[in-house]
Design a protein around this motif. Sequence first.
Motif, PDB file in Angstrom:
ATOM      1  N   GLY A  16       0.815  -1.202   0.000  1.00  0.00           N
ATOM      2  CA  GLY A  16       0.000   0.000   0.000  1.00  0.00           C
ATOM      3  C   GLY A  16       0.846   1.248   0.000  1.00  0.00           C
ATOM      4  O   GLY A  16       0.527   2.245  -0.647  1.00  0.00           O
ATOM      5  N   GLN A  92      -5.344  -2.485  -5.036  1.00  0.00           N
ATOM      6  CA  GLN A  92      -4.261  -1.508  -4.953  1.00  0.00           C
ATOM      7  C   GLN A  92      -3.611  -1.255  -6.312  1.00  0.00           C
ATOM      8  O   GLN A  92      -3.225  -0.131  -6.630  1.00  0.00           O
ATOM      9  CB  GLN A  92      -3.196  -1.988  -3.963  1.00  0.00           C
ATOM     10  CG  GLN A  92      -3.651  -1.996  -2.511  1.00  0.00           C
ATOM     11  CD  GLN A  92      -2.592  -2.579  -1.599  1.00  0.00           C
ATOM     12  OE1 GLN A  92      -2.001  -3.606  -1.908  1.00  0.00           O
ATOM     13  NE2 GLN A  92      -2.353  -1.926  -0.482  1.00  0.00           N
ATOM     14  N   ARG A 224     -10.165   0.956  -3.403  1.00  0.00           N
ATOM     15  CA  ARG A 224      -8.850   1.572  -3.222  1.00  0.00           C
ATOM     16  C   ARG A 224      -8.888   2.759  -2.278  1.00  0.00           C
ATOM     17  O   ARG A 224      -9.878   3.482  -2.221  1.00  0.00           O
ATOM     18  CB  ARG A 224      -8.296   2.058  -4.577  1.00  0.00           C
ATOM     19  CG  ARG A 224      -7.568   1.029  -5.374  1.00  0.00           C
ATOM     20  CD  ARG A 224      -7.045   1.598  -6.685  1.00  0.00           C
ATOM     21  NE  ARG A 224      -8.119   2.101  -7.539  1.00  0.00           N
ATOM     22  CZ  ARG A 224      -8.944   1.303  -8.231  1.00  0.00           C
ATOM     23  NH1 ARG A 224      -8.814  -0.007  -8.157  1.00  0.00           N
ATOM     24  NH2 ARG A 224      -9.895   1.811  -8.987  1.00  0.00           N
TER      25      ARG A 224
END
Length: 274
Positions: A16, A92, A224
């Motif tokens: 991330g 992601q 996301r």
Amino acid sequence: MKRRTLLIAAAAVSFGAAMPALSAETGTLAQVQETGKLRIGVTSAEPWFYKDPMSEEWTGVGVSMGERMAEDLGVEMEPVETSWANAVAGLQANQFDLMFVLDPTEERKQAIDFPENPLFYYAMGALVAEDSAVTTWEELDNPEMRIGVTMGTSLDQNITEMMTEAQINRFSSNDEAVAAFAAGRVDTVVQFHPALIVQYSRLKMGKVLLPTPVEPVETSVGLRKEESSDFRDWVNTTLGTLYESGVPNELFEAYLSSKNISSEGVPGLVKESW
């Protein structure tokens, strides 16, 4: 927390951190409107996602929810094949925009976003032998018990934390776990009750039970992390409206009917109706 869980959490946070958040101008909502497509992650897991082997068409509760939401935006729904274990990384990496039936665990919240409103609720169930006298989770936790779960799911994490004595066997899909039960390689399979009902109706072997204590488990939709809240706000509002209208139950019953499975006496997906 187990070492495996810690490693997954660390990888998710690292991944991330490496992915920049989308700006308001390039956020998911703007992207969906520009491309005319709302992409949803799909994986083999009835009744949420099912791929017909002949037509290769995807159906299921998650697919139907995606179609409803895409219609609301005036765009096309596009399924993108993934797995539960890769769902977070897929979001992601901008491979798809939403992943339905993704439980909002603290581990996942470090890497992706979730709306405040739930998608729906279900309960942890167990597929056990026909003559099993088990009624509680505690009774399942013994050294002789071989439990099958699907790798990368919240159930995997739950069972790992709950069971200190039982042998936990992990499989890449719900179908593989049930196949192991049919072959006698595991003694029970733990999945959420809607999935087990579909599996049992096809297998015609053993029995499905909700071991006590029975607690509703909230599931959600993963998306996301990004600077703009526009997409998350829209998802949150839409889910709230659909849940209050009983749409999750409607779609679940329709899917069961499509498989010639009676929904009579089957707990639905709206906990207030249990």
